[in-house]
Design a protein around this motif. Structure first.
Motif, PDB file in Angstrom:
ATOM      1  N   ILE B   2       0.874  -1.183   0.000  1.00  0.00           N
ATOM      2  CA  ILE B   2       0.000   0.000   0.000  1.00  0.00           C
ATOM      3  C   ILE B   2       0.907   1.228   0.000  1.00  0.00           C
ATOM      4  CG2 ILE B   2      -1.670   1.335   1.315  1.00  0.00           C
ATOM      5  CD1 ILE B   2      -3.139  -0.958   2.031  1.00  0.00           C
ATOM      6  N   ASP B   3       0.908   1.963  -1.088  1.00  0.00           N
ATOM      7  CA  ASP B   3       1.794   3.137  -1.127  1.00  0.00           C
ATOM      8  C   ASP B   3       1.154   4.319  -0.382  1.00  0.00           C
ATOM      9  OD1 ASP B   3      -0.099   4.111  -2.835  1.00  0.00           O
ATOM     10  OD2 ASP B   3       1.055   3.684  -4.650  1.00  0.00           O
ATOM     11  N   GLU B   4       1.949   5.375  -0.242  1.00  0.00           N
ATOM     12  CA  GLU B   4       1.485   6.508   0.569  1.00  0.00           C
ATOM     13  C   GLU B   4       0.262   7.189  -0.049  1.00  0.00           C
ATOM     14  OE1 GLU B   4       4.822   9.002   1.630  1.00  0.00           O
ATOM     15  OE2 GLU B   4       5.985   7.242   2.232  1.00  0.00           O
ATOM     16  N   LYS B   5       0.213   7.177  -1.375  1.00  0.00           N
ATOM     17  CA  LYS B   5      -0.935   7.784  -2.058  1.00  0.00           C
ATOM     18  C   LYS B   5      -2.233   7.031  -1.710  1.00  0.00           C
ATOM     19  CE  LYS B   5      -1.655  10.004  -6.336  1.00  0.00           C
ATOM     20  NZ  LYS B   5      -1.503  10.009  -7.751  1.00  0.00           N
ATOM     21  N   THR B   6      -2.129   5.699  -1.660  1.00  0.00           N
ATOM     22  CA  THR B   6      -3.310   4.892  -1.312  1.00  0.00           C
ATOM     23  C   THR B   6      -3.716   5.159   0.140  1.00  0.00           C
ATOM     24  OG1 THR B   6      -2.454   3.230  -2.823  1.00  0.00           O
ATOM     25  CG2 THR B   6      -4.258   2.548  -1.390  1.00  0.00           C
ATOM     26  N   VAL B   7      -2.735   5.290   1.036  1.00  0.00           N
ATOM     27  CA  VAL B   7      -3.055   5.588   2.442  1.00  0.00           C
ATOM     28  C   VAL B   7      -3.798   6.922   2.531  1.00  0.00           C
ATOM     29  CG1 VAL B   7      -2.123   6.080   4.746  1.00  0.00           C
ATOM     30  CG2 VAL B   7      -1.133   4.233   3.375  1.00  0.00           C
ATOM     31  N   GLU B   8      -3.321   7.915   1.777  1.00  0.00           N
ATOM     32  CA  GLU B   8      -4.000   9.221   1.777  1.00  0.00           C
ATOM     33  C   GLU B   8      -5.438   9.073   1.295  1.00  0.00           C
ATOM     34  OE1 GLU B   8      -1.990  12.898   0.278  1.00  0.00           O
ATOM     35  OE2 GLU B   8      -0.283  11.519   0.113  1.00  0.00           O
ATOM     36  N   HIS B   9      -5.615   8.260   0.265  1.00  0.00           N
ATOM     37  CA  HIS B   9      -6.949   8.054  -0.302  1.00  0.00           C
ATOM     38  C   HIS B   9      -7.892   7.374   0.707  1.00  0.00           C
ATOM     39  CE1 HIS B   9     -10.073   7.181  -3.175  1.00  0.00           C
ATOM     40  NE2 HIS B   9      -9.977   5.887  -2.922  1.00  0.00           N
ATOM     41  N   ILE B  10      -7.402   6.297   1.349  1.00  0.00           N
ATOM     42  CA  ILE B  10      -8.305   5.603   2.285  1.00  0.00           C
ATOM     43  C   ILE B  10      -8.544   6.435   3.548  1.00  0.00           C
ATOM     44  CG2 ILE B  10      -8.005   3.220   1.457  1.00  0.00           C
ATOM     45  CD1 ILE B  10      -6.017   2.679   3.593  1.00  0.00           C
ATOM     46  N   ALA B  11      -7.569   7.269   3.937  1.00  0.00           N
ATOM     47  CA  ALA B  11      -7.768   8.156   5.090  1.00  0.00           C
ATOM     48  C   ALA B  11      -8.887   9.143   4.770  1.00  0.00           C
ATOM     49  CB  ALA B  11      -6.475   8.891   5.437  1.00  0.00           C
ATOM     50  N   LYS B  12      -8.858   9.682   3.571  1.00  0.00           N
ATOM     51  CA  LYS B  12      -9.883  10.649   3.164  1.00  0.00           C
ATOM     52  C   LYS B  12     -11.254   9.974   3.130  1.00  0.00           C
ATOM     53  CE  LYS B  12     -10.727  14.338  -0.042  1.00  0.00           C
ATOM     54  NZ  LYS B  12     -11.005  14.512  -1.439  1.00  0.00           N
ATOM     55  N   ALA B  13     -11.311   8.755   2.572  1.00  0.00           N
ATOM     56  CA  ALA B  13     -12.578   8.023   2.515  1.00  0.00           C
ATOM     57  C   ALA B  13     -13.070   7.669   3.922  1.00  0.00           C
ATOM     58  CB  ALA B  13     -12.405   6.757   1.686  1.00  0.00           C
ATOM     59  N   SER B  14     -12.142   7.523   4.863  1.00  0.00           N
ATOM     60  CA  SER B  14     -12.494   7.184   6.249  1.00  0.00           C
ATOM     61  C   SER B  14     -12.758   8.435   7.091  1.00  0.00           C
ATOM     62  CB  SER B  14     -11.354   6.405   6.917  1.00  0.00           C
ATOM     63  OG  SER B  14     -10.933   5.331   6.150  1.00  0.00           O
ATOM     64  N   ARG B  15     -12.665   9.588   6.490  1.00  0.00           N
ATOM     65  CA  ARG B  15     -12.787  10.877   7.189  1.00  0.00           C
ATOM     66  C   ARG B  15     -11.806  10.957   8.359  1.00  0.00           C
ATOM     67  NH1 ARG B  15     -18.647  10.230   6.261  1.00  0.00           N
ATOM     68  NH2 ARG B  15     -19.079  11.404   4.358  1.00  0.00           N
ATOM     69  N   LEU B  16     -10.534  10.784   8.012  1.00  0.00           N
ATOM     70  CA  LEU B  16      -9.461  10.933   8.992  1.00  0.00           C
ATOM     71  C   LEU B  16      -8.351  11.767   8.350  1.00  0.00           C
ATOM     72  CD1 LEU B  16      -9.236   7.241  10.279  1.00  0.00           C
ATOM     73  CD2 LEU B  16     -10.039   9.205  11.615  1.00  0.00           C
ATOM     74  N   GLU B  17      -7.733  12.634   9.152  1.00  0.00           N
ATOM     75  CA  GLU B  17      -6.611  13.429   8.641  1.00  0.00           C
ATOM     76  C   GLU B  17      -5.322  12.845   9.197  1.00  0.00           C
ATOM     77  OE1 GLU B  17      -7.517  17.306  10.117  1.00  0.00           O
ATOM     78  OE2 GLU B  17      -9.110  17.641   8.641  1.00  0.00           O
ATOM     79  N   LEU B  18      -4.316  12.679   8.351  1.00  0.00           N
ATOM     80  CA  LEU B  18      -3.049  12.104   8.802  1.00  0.00           C
ATOM     81  C   LEU B  18      -1.894  13.070   8.530  1.00  0.00           C
ATOM     82  CD1 LEU B  18      -3.275   8.429   7.381  1.00  0.00           C
ATOM     83  CD2 LEU B  18      -3.980   9.237   9.636  1.00  0.00           C
TER      84      LEU B  18
END
Lengths: 446, 93
Positions: B2-18
């Motif tokens: 899971i690359d960093e771009k995917t983590v950013e995407h799933i964080a956004k879909a989960s309504r979480l800021e990282l």
């Protein structure tokens, strides 16, 4: 000292409660008269703060009782408070707590197990106590094993989930932790039963489980799954388990080796299903209708993200994101659906075994309660791997009981007895007979 | 992986800021976890139906009847975001 002061004193030493109810009074006389009852903080209690161990529900005071809480109150139980737990049940050691981390009464530097850690802790030190707990992947068995108490996780649907703050709907099971098998059986007899408010609850008569507390095991066949005694299990734990098997045989039980070949796939399937369901369940916490909040600012996504980022802990964020991923378009079939199919194969494995034997036995946990400094060094994967012996029966929704079977390095070891769907009576029978003979239940001194 | 771009995407879909450090950390952890999950690929699940509930439930119906529910006042008692008997929320669009 009155009981509430005693509980407060124990809590000061052990950090086992999130909220102590100082004003509690029994509602009536009943089967629980004379008992104190604690409730894991994931069950709604009318007028008493309910946090599920999370800061996102720090000020949540429910307007109703969960069905299992109502049942306890109707039998005269004195509810002394809400026990500590991992945030939303996300943990094996009660170390992912937004509030206090319960300490093991046998060694304060060690974990009580999780996620019902507070329930195990108080049951180890308070006599005539029944703890209402909950298991998703092993959250009753783990604390029972680590604290030297008895934990019974009933069949999925045997107890109503109404009023339970959900972790994973298809896995969550209310159950009981207590100091001995008879008290656990009494607690289960009270909280079990059909509830029209939970469409997944089972519409079958509830027996009086205390009547299953019998001491002769003649005619009982016990299967020992060879996969549950693999390399990862501590040798001292194994040796206590083998002694327990001898004791069971001395009581008239016949034992035989069985195989559960799908065991290898249980941990991954469990975590895929659990995080997938958790990520949808936790989507509702957005700071508007109840729970922690912030001033209204920005659009809905911006506002909800700020609230969730501030109040969810790290493990909750990890599981929400991973669950979002495993359900995402393009990945759903490879992870979530595949895990659901493997779950069916795991159930089939158990059903096949139960054609040959009445119950299965194994160690409950692969280790004794670890120290907090050991836990802090574990990666998330190493942490999750501790559930290796409990996830398969939890996935299958079959009942299990953990009963103390000895001490290694002065810490309790648990014997796990697993049964077929709705066979709680057989588990209680086997565990009670063992407990009476082994005579190993003793409260921790604190 | 899971690359960093995917983590950013799933964080956004989960309504979480990282934070960027968190994105790096979760990217590594998720990659390790998914590698472990790969074990399930060994299993041939050909004709098996997915098991959504461990104990079978069939067409559970409830009687259609009027029962008590929370009053508006009770339903609004847990939030500071309310106005004229309604919940108040952030703008949706």
């Amino acid at each position: 000292m009155n009981i509430i002061n005693k509980v407060k004193d124990l809590d000061r030493k052990l950090d086992c409660f999130i909220t102590v109810d100082e004003k509690s009074k029994p509602l009536c006389e009943g089967k629980l008269s004379g008992y104190t009852v604690s409730v894991k903080d994931c069950f709604c209690t009318n007028g008493l703060r309910t946090t599920a161990g999370s800061k996102i529900l720090e000020n949540y005071i429910p307007l109703f009782d969960a069905t299992v809480v109502e049942k306890v109150k109707n039998e005269g139980g004195l509810i002394i408070g809400k026990t500590a737990m991992d945030e939303f049940g996300f943990g094996t050691f009660s170390a992912n707590c937004a509030y206090k981390i319960p300490k093991n009464p046998w060694d304060l530097n060690r974990s009580c197990g999780g996620s019902s850690g507070g329930a195990g802790c108080i049951s180890a030190v308070l006599e005539k106590h029944i703890a209402v707990a909950e298991s998703t992947g092993g959250s009753i068995s783990a604390p029972a094993s680590f604290t030297g108490t008895v934990g019974i996780t009933p069949t999925y649907g045997r107890c109503s989930r109404w009023g339970l703050l959900a972790y994973a709907n298809s896995l969550d099971k209310p159950g009981i932790i207590a100091g001995n098998v008879k008290d656990a059986a009494l607690g289960l007899s009270i909280i079990a039963g059909y509830d029209e408010k939970d469409s997944t609850s089972i519409n079958e008569k509830v027996p009086d489980y205390t009547k299953s507390c019998r001491t002769n095991l003649k005619g009982i066949k016990i299967g020992i799954p060879k996969e549950y005694l693999s390399e990862g299990i501590d040798e001292k734990v194994k040796s206590h388990f083998y002694k327990a098997v001898e004791t069971l045989e001395s009581l008239g039980a016949k034992t035989e080796k069985v195989s559960l070949p799908m065991t290898k796939y249980a941990l991954s399937s469990y975590y895929i299903i659990a995080v997938s369901e958790a990520s949808t369940n936790l989507a509702k916490y957005c700071g508007i209708r109840y729970g922690a909040t912030l001033p209204l600012k920005g659009n809905f996504d911006e506002f909800a993200s700020k609230v969730r980022t501030k109040y969810f802990g790290e493990e909750a964020k990890r599981r929400i994101m991973l669950g979002t991923f495993t359900r995402m378009s393009g990945y759903r079939d490879a992870y979530y659906l595949k895990a659901m199919k493997i779950r069916q194969m795991i159930i089939d494995d158990f059903k096949k075994a139960f054609k040959k034997v009445d119950v299965l036995a194994s160690p409950t946990m692969p280790v004794i309660a670890p120290r907090f400094d050991e836990i802090s060094k574990l990666t998330p994967l190493q942490n999750w791997a501790m559930d290796i012996l409990t996830v398969a029966p939890n996935l299958a929704g079959i009942p299990m009981i953990s009963v103390p079977c000895g001490f290694a390095d002065n810490m309790p070891v648990g014997l796990h007895i697993i049964g077929n769907h709705l066979d709680e009576s057989k588990l209680i029978h086997t565990a009670y007979a063992y407990e009476q003979k082994a005579n190993l239940n003793r409260g921790a001194e604190i | 992986m899971i690359d960093e771009k995917t983590v950013e995407h799933i964080a956004k879909a989960s309504r979480l800021e990282l934070s960027s450090d968190e994105i790096k950390k979760f990217s590594k952890q998720f990659s390790d976890i998914l590698k472990e999950f790969e074990v399930i690929d060994e299993v041939d699940t050909g004709k098996i139906n997915p098991c959504f509930h461990p104990v079978e439930t069939k067409n559970v119906m409830s009687e259609d009847r009027v029962t008590e529910c929370l009053s508006t006042k009770q339903a609004l008692s847990m939030t500071e975001h309310k106005e004229n008997g309604f919940f108040r929320g952030p703008k949706i669009i």
